[in-house]
Design a protein around this motif. Structure first.
Motif, PDB file in Angstrom:
ATOM      1  N   GLY A 119       0.868  -1.189   0.000  1.00 16.62           N
ATOM      2  CA  GLY A 119       0.000   0.000   0.000  1.00 16.62           C
ATOM      3  C   GLY A 119       0.894   1.225   0.000  1.00 16.62           C
ATOM      4  O   GLY A 119       0.847   2.066   0.890  1.00 16.62           O
ATOM      5  N   CYS A 120       1.757   1.302  -1.031  1.00 16.20           N
ATOM      6  CA  CYS A 120       2.849   2.299  -1.033  1.00 16.20           C
ATOM      7  C   CYS A 120       2.389   3.662  -1.515  1.00 16.20           C
ATOM      8  O   CYS A 120       3.147   4.625  -1.464  1.00 16.20           O
ATOM      9  CB  CYS A 120       4.004   1.802  -1.896  1.00 16.20           C
ATOM     10  SG  CYS A 120       3.570   1.680  -3.668  1.00 16.20           S
ATOM     11  N   SER A 121       1.157   3.753  -2.039  1.00 16.81           N
ATOM     12  CA  SER A 121       0.621   5.008  -2.564  1.00 16.81           C
ATOM     13  C   SER A 121       1.615   5.633  -3.567  1.00 16.81           C
ATOM     14  O   SER A 121       2.206   4.918  -4.371  1.00 16.81           O
ATOM     15  CB  SER A 121       0.280   5.948  -1.402  1.00 16.81           C
ATOM     16  OG  SER A 121      -0.403   7.074  -1.893  1.00 16.81           O
ATOM     17  N   SER A 122       1.840   6.935  -3.480  1.00 18.58           N
ATOM     18  CA  SER A 122       2.646   7.615  -4.511  1.00 18.58           C
ATOM     19  C   SER A 122       4.150   7.509  -4.275  1.00 18.58           C
ATOM     20  O   SER A 122       4.928   8.250  -4.890  1.00 18.58           O
ATOM     21  CB  SER A 122       2.201   9.066  -4.644  1.00 18.58           C
ATOM     22  OG  SER A 122       1.947   9.623  -3.381  1.00 18.58           O
ATOM     23  N   GLY A 123       4.589   6.619  -3.398  1.00 23.06           N
ATOM     24  CA  GLY A 123       6.010   6.278  -3.329  1.00 23.06           C
ATOM     25  C   GLY A 123       6.803   6.855  -2.167  1.00 23.06           C
ATOM     26  O   GLY A 123       7.934   6.433  -1.916  1.00 23.06           O
ATOM     27  N   ARG A 160       1.921   5.197 -10.883  1.00 28.02           N
ATOM     28  CA  ARG A 160       2.604   5.965 -11.939  1.00 28.02           C
ATOM     29  C   ARG A 160       3.438   7.073 -11.308  1.00 28.02           C
ATOM     30  O   ARG A 160       4.567   7.322 -11.691  1.00 28.02           O
ATOM     31  CB  ARG A 160       1.580   6.569 -12.922  1.00 28.02           C
ATOM     32  CG  ARG A 160       1.140   5.592 -14.014  1.00 28.02           C
ATOM     33  CD  ARG A 160       0.436   6.318 -15.151  1.00 28.02           C
ATOM     34  NE  ARG A 160      -0.828   6.913 -14.739  1.00 28.02           N
ATOM     35  CZ  ARG A 160      -1.992   6.261 -14.702  1.00 28.02           C
ATOM     36  NH1 ARG A 160      -2.053   4.998 -15.057  1.00 28.02           N
ATOM     37  NH2 ARG A 160      -3.100   6.872 -14.319  1.00 28.02           N
ATOM     38  N   LYS A 161       2.869   7.730 -10.332  1.00 29.51           N
ATOM     39  CA  LYS A 161       3.582   8.821  -9.658  1.00 29.51           C
ATOM     40  C   LYS A 161       4.786   8.262  -8.881  1.00 29.51           C
ATOM     41  O   LYS A 161       5.872   8.830  -8.906  1.00 29.51           O
ATOM     42  CB  LYS A 161       2.605   9.561  -8.726  1.00 29.51           C
ATOM     43  CG  LYS A 161       3.209  10.646  -7.918  1.00 29.51           C
ATOM     44  CD  LYS A 161       2.279  11.847  -7.784  1.00 29.51           C
ATOM     45  CE  LYS A 161       2.871  12.951  -6.945  1.00 29.51           C
ATOM     46  NZ  LYS A 161       3.866  13.764  -7.365  1.00 29.51           N
ATOM     47  N   ALA A 162       4.544   7.123  -8.236  1.00 34.29           N
ATOM     48  CA  ALA A 162       5.614   6.505  -7.454  1.00 34.29           C
ATOM     49  C   ALA A 162       6.788   6.138  -8.358  1.00 34.29           C
ATOM     50  O   ALA A 162       7.950   6.419  -8.040  1.00 34.29           O
ATOM     51  CB  ALA A 162       5.078   5.263  -6.748  1.00 34.29           C
TER      52      ALA A 162
END
Ligand code: SAM
Length: 282
Positions: A119-123, A160-162
Motif C-alpha cells: 500500500g505504497c501510494s505515490s512512493g 505511476r507517480k511513485a
C-alpha cells in the motif's frame, strides 16, 4: 434535450450498496454509508469522462466487467492515498536504530535485505525506506549489501507517480535539509521546480500493482513489512487474514509496521508486541 451534469445526478442507496459490495469483495475496502457523498463526488468525474448519463448506468457498466480497466479506474477514484516522506517517523527511527542492526547481524551469510511497502501510494514510503537504508547501512558495515524493496499498491494512478519519483518542493518539506541534498536532484517540470529521487535510491525499489486481497506472486521472506494506513479501510476479519499472511512471508525476527490508528487489538495474530504499531515475528 436539457444538459444534465453528473453533479446533478442522484446516487441512490441501492446503487451505492451494489458498489460497496463489489468493492468489499474485490479490494477488502469497507465503504460505510458516511462515504456516500465522497463516492458520488469522485465518480462524477468518471461519468463526465465517459459521458455516461447516470450513476446506475455507470455502475451497471463497471459490474458487467469486474476485471476490466474501468474497475481499476473506479478503485483509483475511491481510494485514499494520503502519504508523506518520513510519515510517522518513529518507525524509521526504530528501523535505523534497532531493526537494521539486528538484520545485519542475522543476515551475515546472505548479505541481503528484503523489505515490502504494502500500500505504497505515490512512493513516499518506499523512498523513505530506501533513504534510511542508504543512510544507515554504511555505518553498519553493510554498504554493498543486496537490498530490495518491493512497493505495491492497488491503484495504478498512484503507482505511476511513485515510479516517476519526482515530487513538488512542498512534498519534500518533511525530509531533513541535509538528507534532501543527498537524496534528491533538483529539476524543472513544466517550468516549475521539482525534485527527483536519486537513481541509486530508486534502483533498489520494484513497483508493482498488487491487490492485497489476491494471491501474492512471491513468498518472501521479508526482513520487514510496512503496511501503514491501509488496513484502516478493512474490517477485522479481513485484517486478521492479512496480518496472518504477513506473518507467513516475514523472516523469523522480521517486523510488521502498521499505521498509527491500526492497533492489532481485537485481531488474532502470532506476532510479538514490540511497541504500539510495531510487531515482530518470533
Ligand atoms: C492512505 S494510503 C497509505 C500510504 C502509505 N502506506 C502511508 O502510510 O503513508 C493507503 C493506500 O492503500 C492502498 N490500498 C487500499 N486497498 C488496497 C488493496 N486491497 N490492495 C492494495 N492496496 C490497497 C490505496 O490505494 C492507497 O494508496
Amino acid at each position: 434535450m436539457p444538459l444534465v451534469y453528473a453533479e446533478d445526478q442522484t446516487l441512490t442507496r441501492a446503487d451505492f450498496d451494489r458498489l460497496a459490495r463489489v468493492i468489499y469483495d474485490t479490494a477488502g475496502i469497507t465503504l460505510g454509508e458516511q462515504k456516500m457523498d465522497l463516492v458520488r463526488a469522485r465518480l462524477a468525474k468518471r461519468l463526465r469522462a465517459l459521458n455516461v448519463p447516470t450513476y446506475t448506468a455507470y455502475i451497471d457498466m463497471v459490474l458487467a466487467n469486474p476485471n476490466g480497466d474501468e474497475f481499476v479506474e473506479l478503485l483509483d477514484a475511491i481510494s485514499t492515498n494520503l502519504t508523506s516522506f518520513f510519515r510517522e517517523n518513529q518507525h524509521f527511527d526504530y528501523l535505523a536504530k534497532v531493526h537494521l542492526p539486528e538484520v545485519v547481524k542475522r543476515n551475515q551469510a546472505t548479505k541481503r535485505i528484503r523489505a515490502w511497502s504494502a500500500g505504497c501510494s505515490s512512493g513516499e514510503e518506499p523512498y523513505t525506506i530506501s533513504i534510511v537504508l542508504g543512510e544507515t547501512l554504511p555505518d553498519l558495515g553493510a554498504r554493498s549489501w543486496d537490498t530490495r524493496i518491493l512497493a505495491t499498491d492497488i491503484s495504478t494512478r498512484v503507482l505511476r507517480k511513485a515510479q516517476a519519483g519526482v515530487y513538488e518542493p512542498d512534498r519534500i518539506k518533511t525530509v531533513a535539509p541535509d538528507i534532501r541534498g543527498r537524496c534528491f536532484d533538483p529539476r524543472t517540470r513544466d517550468g516549475e521546480p521539482c525534485f527527483a529521487v536519486k537513481p541509486e535510491l530508486r534502483q533498489r525499489i520494484v513497483f508493482n500493482r498488487l491487490n492485497l486481497m489476491e494471491n501474492w506472486p512471491f513468498h518472501g521472506p521479508f526482513d520487514f513489512i510496512f503496511c501503514r494506513n491501509v488496513m484502516i479501510y478493512f474490517d477485522k476479519p479481513t485484517q486478521e487474514k492479512l496480518v496472518g499472511r504477513y506473518y507467513d512471508v516475514l523472516a523469523p525476527g522480521g517486523i510488521l509496521f502498521t499505521g498509527h490508528s491500526e492497533s492489532l487489538t481485537g485481531v488474532k495474530h502470532k506476532f510479538k508486541f514490540v511497541q504500539a504499531t510495531i510487531y515482530q515475528k518470533g
